[in-house]
Design an enzyme around this catalytic site. Structure first.
Site, PDB file in Angstrom:
ATOM      1  N   GLN A  69       5.000   8.946   7.436  1.00 20.16           N
ATOM      2  CA  GLN A  69       4.044   9.843   6.772  1.00 20.16           C
ATOM      3  C   GLN A  69       4.506  11.289   6.906  1.00 20.16           C
ATOM      4  O   GLN A  69       4.473  12.059   5.937  1.00 20.16           O
ATOM      5  CB  GLN A  69       2.655   9.661   7.382  1.00 20.16           C
ATOM      6  CG  GLN A  69       2.058   8.305   7.076  1.00 20.16           C
ATOM      7  CD  GLN A  69       0.711   8.098   7.746  1.00 20.16           C
ATOM      8  OE1 GLN A  69       0.268   8.908   8.556  1.00 20.16           O
ATOM      9  NE2 GLN A  69       0.066   6.995   7.415  1.00 20.16           N
TER      10      GLN A  69
ATOM     11  N   ARG B 107      -6.049   1.230  18.306  1.00 15.29           N
ATOM     12  CA  ARG B 107      -5.785  -0.210  18.139  1.00 15.29           C
ATOM     13  C   ARG B 107      -5.463  -0.909  19.457  1.00 15.29           C
ATOM     14  O   ARG B 107      -5.630  -2.126  19.558  1.00 15.29           O
ATOM     15  CB  ARG B 107      -4.675  -0.433  17.106  1.00 15.29           C
ATOM     16  CG  ARG B 107      -5.196  -0.183  15.699  1.00 15.29           C
ATOM     17  CD  ARG B 107      -4.200  -0.493  14.612  1.00 15.29           C
ATOM     18  NE  ARG B 107      -4.868  -0.400  13.314  1.00 15.29           N
ATOM     19  CZ  ARG B 107      -4.246  -0.203  12.163  1.00 15.29           C
ATOM     20  NH1 ARG B 107      -2.925  -0.083  12.142  1.00 15.29           N
ATOM     21  NH2 ARG B 107      -4.938  -0.148  11.051  1.00 15.29           N
TER      22      ARG B 107
ATOM     23  N   ARG C 201       2.792   5.956  -3.236  1.00 14.98           N
ATOM     24  CA  ARG C 201       3.927   6.783  -3.664  1.00 14.98           C
ATOM     25  C   ARG C 201       4.167   6.680  -5.172  1.00 14.98           C
ATOM     26  O   ARG C 201       4.607   7.645  -5.802  1.00 14.98           O
ATOM     27  CB  ARG C 201       5.180   6.386  -2.879  1.00 14.98           C
ATOM     28  CG  ARG C 201       5.138   6.864  -1.416  1.00 14.98           C
ATOM     29  CD  ARG C 201       6.032   6.046  -0.522  1.00 14.98           C
ATOM     30  NE  ARG C 201       6.192   6.582   0.823  1.00 14.98           N
ATOM     31  CZ  ARG C 201       5.370   6.335   1.841  1.00 14.98           C
ATOM     32  NH1 ARG C 201       4.299   5.570   1.654  1.00 14.98           N
ATOM     33  NH2 ARG C 201       5.582   6.860   3.032  1.00 14.98           N
TER      34      ARG C 201
ATOM     35  N   LYS D 128      -4.391   5.337  15.092  1.00 16.52           N
ATOM     36  CA  LYS D 128      -4.433   4.722  13.750  1.00 16.52           C
ATOM     37  C   LYS D 128      -5.894   4.713  13.276  1.00 16.52           C
ATOM     38  O   LYS D 128      -6.701   5.479  13.776  1.00 16.52           O
ATOM     39  CB  LYS D 128      -3.836   3.313  13.807  1.00 16.52           C
ATOM     40  CG  LYS D 128      -2.321   3.323  14.051  1.00 16.52           C
ATOM     41  CD  LYS D 128      -1.587   3.917  12.859  1.00 16.52           C
ATOM     42  CE  LYS D 128      -0.090   3.986  13.075  1.00 16.52           C
ATOM     43  NZ  LYS D 128       0.586   4.733  12.024  1.00 16.52           N
TER      44      LYS D 128
ATOM     45  N   LYS E 277       0.834  -1.215   0.000  1.00 16.12           N
ATOM     46  CA  LYS E 277       0.000   0.000   0.000  1.00 16.12           C
ATOM     47  C   LYS E 277       0.862   1.256   0.000  1.00 16.12           C
ATOM     48  O   LYS E 277       0.620   2.180  -0.770  1.00 16.12           O
ATOM     49  CB  LYS E 277      -0.925  -0.040   1.233  1.00 16.12           C
ATOM     50  CG  LYS E 277      -1.914   1.098   1.298  1.00 16.12           C
ATOM     51  CD  LYS E 277      -3.217   0.681   1.953  1.00 16.12           C
ATOM     52  CE  LYS E 277      -3.117   0.515   3.450  1.00 16.12           C
ATOM     53  NZ  LYS E 277      -3.412   1.750   4.178  1.00 16.12           N
ATOM     54  N   SER E 278       1.859   1.294   0.869  1.00 17.29           N
ATOM     55  CA  SER E 278       2.706   2.497   0.955  1.00 17.29           C
ATOM     56  C   SER E 278       3.386   2.782  -0.384  1.00 17.29           C
ATOM     57  O   SER E 278       3.444   3.926  -0.842  1.00 17.29           O
ATOM     58  CB  SER E 278       3.806   2.294   2.004  1.00 17.29           C
ATOM     59  OG  SER E 278       3.249   2.211   3.277  1.00 17.29           O
TER      60      SER E 278
ATOM     61  N   ASP F 121       2.220  -1.223  11.697  1.00 19.14           N
ATOM     62  CA  ASP F 121       0.875  -1.616  11.247  1.00 19.14           C
ATOM     63  C   ASP F 121       0.526  -3.049  11.616  1.00 19.14           C
ATOM     64  O   ASP F 121      -0.595  -3.497  11.394  1.00 19.14           O
ATOM     65  CB  ASP F 121       0.776  -1.464   9.721  1.00 19.14           C
ATOM     66  CG  ASP F 121       0.795  -0.005   9.315  1.00 19.14           C
ATOM     67  OD1 ASP F 121       0.436   0.844  10.148  1.00 19.14           O
ATOM     68  OD2 ASP F 121       1.175   0.286   8.163  1.00 19.14           O
TER      69      ASP F 121
ATOM     70  N   ARG G 220      -8.483  11.780  13.063  1.00 17.49           N
ATOM     71  CA  ARG G 220      -7.042  11.565  13.206  1.00 17.49           C
ATOM     72  C   ARG G 220      -6.255  12.882  13.201  1.00 17.49           C
ATOM     73  O   ARG G 220      -6.617  13.827  12.512  1.00 17.49           O
ATOM     74  CB  ARG G 220      -6.562  10.593  12.106  1.00 17.49           C
ATOM     75  CG  ARG G 220      -7.254   9.248  12.261  1.00 17.49           C
ATOM     76  CD  ARG G 220      -6.797   8.228  11.272  1.00 17.49           C
ATOM     77  NE  ARG G 220      -5.403   7.881  11.463  1.00 17.49           N
ATOM     78  CZ  ARG G 220      -4.733   7.069  10.658  1.00 17.49           C
ATOM     79  NH1 ARG G 220      -5.351   6.534   9.612  1.00 17.49           N
ATOM     80  NH2 ARG G 220      -3.473   6.797  10.883  1.00 17.49           N
TER      81      ARG G 220
ATOM     82  N   GLY H 292      -4.807   7.734   6.138  1.00 14.67           N
ATOM     83  CA  GLY H 292      -3.932   8.702   6.793  1.00 14.67           C
ATOM     84  C   GLY H 292      -2.706   8.981   5.935  1.00 14.67           C
ATOM     85  O   GLY H 292      -2.224  10.109   5.861  1.00 14.67           O
TER      86      GLY H 292
HETATM   87  C1  S3P Z   1       2.812   4.706   6.349  1.00 10.46           C
HETATM   88  C2  S3P Z   1       3.393   5.032   7.543  1.00 10.46           C
HETATM   89  C3  S3P Z   1       2.907   4.581   8.843  1.00 10.46           C
HETATM   90  C4  S3P Z   1       1.913   3.446   8.709  1.00 10.46           C
HETATM   91  C5  S3P Z   1       0.922   3.680   7.605  1.00 10.46           C
HETATM   92  C6  S3P Z   1       1.649   3.811   6.282  1.00 10.46           C
HETATM   93  C7  S3P Z   1       3.361   5.239   5.098  1.00 10.46           C
HETATM   94  O1  S3P Z   1       2.270   5.655   9.506  1.00 10.46           O
HETATM   95  O2  S3P Z   1       1.240   3.257   9.932  1.00 10.46           O
HETATM   96  O3  S3P Z   1      -0.007   2.634   7.521  1.00 10.46           O
HETATM   97  O4  S3P Z   1       3.024   4.726   4.032  1.00 10.46           O
HETATM   98  O5  S3P Z   1       4.172   6.166   5.178  1.00 10.46           O
HETATM   99  P1  S3P Z   1       3.074   6.667  10.435  1.00 10.46           P
HETATM  100  O6  S3P Z   1       3.989   7.421   9.579  1.00 10.46           O
HETATM  101  O7  S3P Z   1       2.025   7.546  11.035  1.00 10.46           O
HETATM  102  O8  S3P Z   1       3.755   5.815  11.427  1.00 10.46           O
END
Ligand code: S3P
Length: 753
Positions: free
Chosen positions: A482, A661, A340, A657, A335-336, A630, A436, A408
């Site tokens: 993030q 959680r 991007r 989150k 996903k991350s 996560d 959030r 988020g």
């Molecule tokens: C993510 C960073 C994490 C993670 C989120 C994805 C990202 O969050 O929990 O699911 O893709 O950069 P945080 O940066 O708030 O830790």
């Protein structure tokens, strides 16, 4: 907000200075002219048509500025739009290729795309590079200029089907034209387009024409029509469509429509047989299924009011104990990395091809946001998509608030990017996202000169007033990828240098991918600092997205806790900043073997072989928290199945989150008979016997999936409530879970009043 944003977009549009020629002033051509004039009166529009009267009316109404022949008008035009039936378009392409100037961009609106692409490919490269095939899904049974109106394309889908010779600049210009008309621009491969349209549009038209044709032939036609009512009118509406246009479509798309028609004839044969047999059950089954599918479609596309299924239902997982875990699977893309890939591909120069892309709700929202900002993206089709980058400064003002749904990551990353644009924007999200904290990105961006308004307590929505930013040195308080990525995206535009310090290593996909796009940044690991400046551009590239370790984690734990289990997970991303879950499970005594390690597009990838072993409780080392951030919901299930105590502290982040959680897992675990103690920053779990029962996911995808895995060790069934959010990160979770042997079933139930 809407009107204001649209205005900013129009002022910036380069289309305003272009001379546009429209061939064919019917419903589509006329509406293009009207829409463009409404967007900006200054746009110069000329038109050709065989209907002299329509041209005169358009001139009188100032919908066009000039009329004339193709020969007269084509040479001086900057953009030529062919708004004619498919076969006429194909016939005219060679003549258009001869007449237009060297820089003129050409597009068409025909409902069939492959034959148009073929005709274009027969011309010179110089011409085909500038021809961007296109199909606005906005027609109606009216086809004349008199029916045209400026808003025809507003919020309607327009499909671009770029071929391999199209230049990115031509694609971007055509996209901009439709953007200005209020359309939502999608992208698709031309063959795929024709297949989809044959099934969803061409076949229904044929059925309408042929039904009316059957009735028209009957001797008692007068009588039949006299008693025909709403049903006939509804069904036969499409038979009032333009005969020439539709004859063209069937001839141009003959092969594909014949294939769909064969399937239909076959199915009709079955209906005939079963009706003759008076098979009521067959009809009930087929009709109920069709009704459900159609109701769902209408609900999705035309609002829940038209839909009996409606939003009153909720998806639950019911998992019976006694399942097993075996086989070989590949979980969906990371996903991350998928977020991007869209963001950087959009602001790169040139084309970015992505494979292994995660088609989940969260990432599709990001994709839709960039489409709204004028980026042409074809796909996703089985994890593949192509992004035609608009360059660092090429994004267009969004005309509507950008909906980040549950994500988020999307809202925080986009906040950094959008704060530095020369237009305003608004980022909104669902109920969970609106709880959030955004101060963590809004505050440092403000020190760069950004202007962002939030709701109370720095929560979304975010109203972003794009402006010039200055680089800063920022030391993050929390190890958040993030926040780091948000600052780096702002740093792509900010004057001078932007430097971000992380208190502990956290995921570095942004840094790796920026380098993959040829952007220079300095990553000083010893000082835990990343530096970036605005002197550079990104070059489109190919990205192979590995399988998401966060999704794989559910199956790593499933196999670890299930006696006899043996599972292989293929092509999983094992970036060192993401493998906290493997480290923690190893420490608990899990049997996870990492093999076939390679690096693809700057990201380490491996196969993970996991089999059952008895786990023991551990104290989670602080440095593993950002690396497993996560995965704690599923890690807590492993802890519940382990011998002894597991304790996690220093993880207050888990409270903000998609749900709290710590609380959500504690409530669920307790109700399943596990002893748990919570702390503001963590949890203590005593391993024990898991009972069955009902748990609430609190609408959090990872809580939902975690508890469904717990059923592998429960004494009776676990019902997990509220699981539709699993689609935000892991579409197909239920299918894969069943495939490996978990006794999971999906059930829709009515929401209790
Ligand atoms: C993510 C960073 C994490 C993670 C989120 C994805 C990202 O969050 O929990 O699911 O893709 O950069 P945080 O940066 O708030 O830790």
């Amino acid at each position: 907000m809407r009107a204001e944003i649209a205005l900013i977009g129009n002022e910036l549009s380069e289309i305003v200075s272009k001379k546009i020629l429209i061939l064919g002033l019917g419903l589509i051509g006329g509406s293009i002219a009207r829409g463009l004039k409404q967007a900006n009166e200054e746009i110069f529009i000329s038109a050709c048509d065989i209907e002299e009267e329509d041209l005169n009316q358009a001139l009188a109404e100032r919908v066009i500025d000039k009329s004339g022949s193709l020969k007269e008008l084509a040479p001086s035009s900057d953009i030529l739009v062919i708004a004619l039936p498919s076969l006429t378009t194909i016939e005219l392409i060679p003549e258009i290729a001869r007449l237009i100037g060297n820089n003129c961009i050409v597009t068409d609106v025909a409902s069939v795309k492959s034959p148009i692409v073929n005709a274009v490919m027969e011309q010179t490269d110089s011409f085909s590079r500038r021809f961007v095939p296109c199909h606005p899904i906005a027609g109606s049974e009216q086809s004349k200029f008199s029916a045209s109106y400026a808003e025809l394309f507003l919020n309607r889908n327009v499909i671009l089907t770029p071929h391999e010779k199209c230049t990115v600049d031509s694609i971007n210009q055509v996209n901009e034209l439709w953007h200005l008309l209020g359309a939502q621009v999608l992208g698709m491969e031309s063959g795929k387009h024709d297949e989809i349209l044959a099934a969803t549009s061409h076949l229904p038209h044929l059925l309408a024409y042929s039904t009316v044709d059957v009735l028209a032939d009957q001797q008692q036609r007068e009588k039949i029509f006299k008693y025909a009512a709403g049903g006939f009118a509804d069904f036969s509406r499409l038979a009032s469509s333009n005969a020439k246009m539709w004859s063209d479509i069937f001839v141009a798309n003959a092969k594909t429509t014949v294939a769909v028609l064969d399937t239909y004839i076959d199915r009709l044969g079955q209906f005939r047989e079963q009706i003759a047999n008076k098979n009521h059950d067959f009809l009930m089954d087929k009709f109920s299924n069709a009704k459900e599918v159609r109701d769902e479609f209408m609900g999705k596309h035309f609002g829940a009011a038209m839909n009996n299924l409606s939003a009153e239902t909720v998806l639950n997982y019911v998992v019976e104990p006694g399942g097993f875990v075996s086989g070989e699977i590949r979980v969906p893309g990371d996903k991350s990395i998928s977020h991007r890939a869209i963001i950087l591909g959009a602001i790169a120069d040139g084309v970015t091809n992505v494979s292994g892309f995660l088609e989940s709700e969260d990432v599709l929202n990001t994709l839709a946001a960039f489409r709204e900002m004028g980026v042409t993206i074809t796909g996703p089709e089985e994890g593949e998509l192509t992004i035609y980058g608009v360059g660092k400064h090429g994004l267009k003002a969004p005309r509507v608030p950008l909906d980040m749904g549950n994500s988020g990551t999307a809202i925080r990353l986009l906040a950094g990017l959008l704060a530095a644009q020369d237009f305003n924007s608004e980022l909104i999200g669902d109920w969970s996202l609106c709880q959030r904290p955004m101060g963590r990105v809004v505050d440092p961006l403000t020190t760069m000169g950004a202007k962002i308004e939030t709701a109370d307590e720095s929560k979304p929505p975010l109203k972003i007033y794009g402006r010039h930013l200055n680089g800063v040195d920022y030391a993050m308080h929390i190890a958040s990828a993030q926040v780091k990525s948000c600052m780096l995206f702002a740093g792509l535009y900010a004057e001078g240098e932007t430097s971000v310090y992380e208190p502990a290593p956290c995921r570095d996909h942004t840094e790796r991918m920026l380098q993959g796009f040829g952007y220079r940044l300095i990553c000083d690991e010893s000082k835990r600092t990343t530096k970036i400046n605005n002197n550079g551009s990104l070059k489109g590239t190919d990205i192979d997205v590995p399988a998401d370790i966060s999704s794989a984690a559910f199956f790593l734990v499933a196999a670890s806790i299930c006696p006899g289990a043996k599972l292989t997970l293929r092509h999983v991303g094992v970036n060192p900043t993401r493998i906290g879950i493997i480290n923690l499970l190893h420490e608990m005594g899990a049997n996870i073997d990492i093999s076939n390690e390679t690096e693809i597009g700057g990201e380490p990838v491996a196969d993970l072989k996991v089999s059952y072993s008895e786990l023991s409780g551990i104290t989670v080392p602080a440095n593993q928290i950002p690396l497993a951030i996560d995965e704690f919901p599923i890690f807590f299930i492993a802890a519940a199945c382990a011998k002894g105590t597991t304790e996690l502290r220093g993880a207050e982040e888990l409270r903000v989150k998609e749900s709290d959680r710590i609380e959500a897992m504690a409530v669920g675990l307790k109700s399943l008979g596990i002893q748990v103690k919570t702390f503001p920053d963590g949890i203590r779990i005593e391993g024990g016997d898991i009972l069955g029962g009902r748990v609430n996911s609190f609408g959090d995808h990872r809580i939902a999936m975690a508890f469904s895995i717990a059923a592998l060790r429960s004494s009776s069934a676990i019902e997990v409530e509220n699981c539709s959010n699993v689609a935000t990160s892991f579409p197909g979770f239920a299918v894969l879970a069943k495939q490996v042997g978990i006794n999971l079933s999906e059930q829709l139930s009515a929401i209790d009043e």
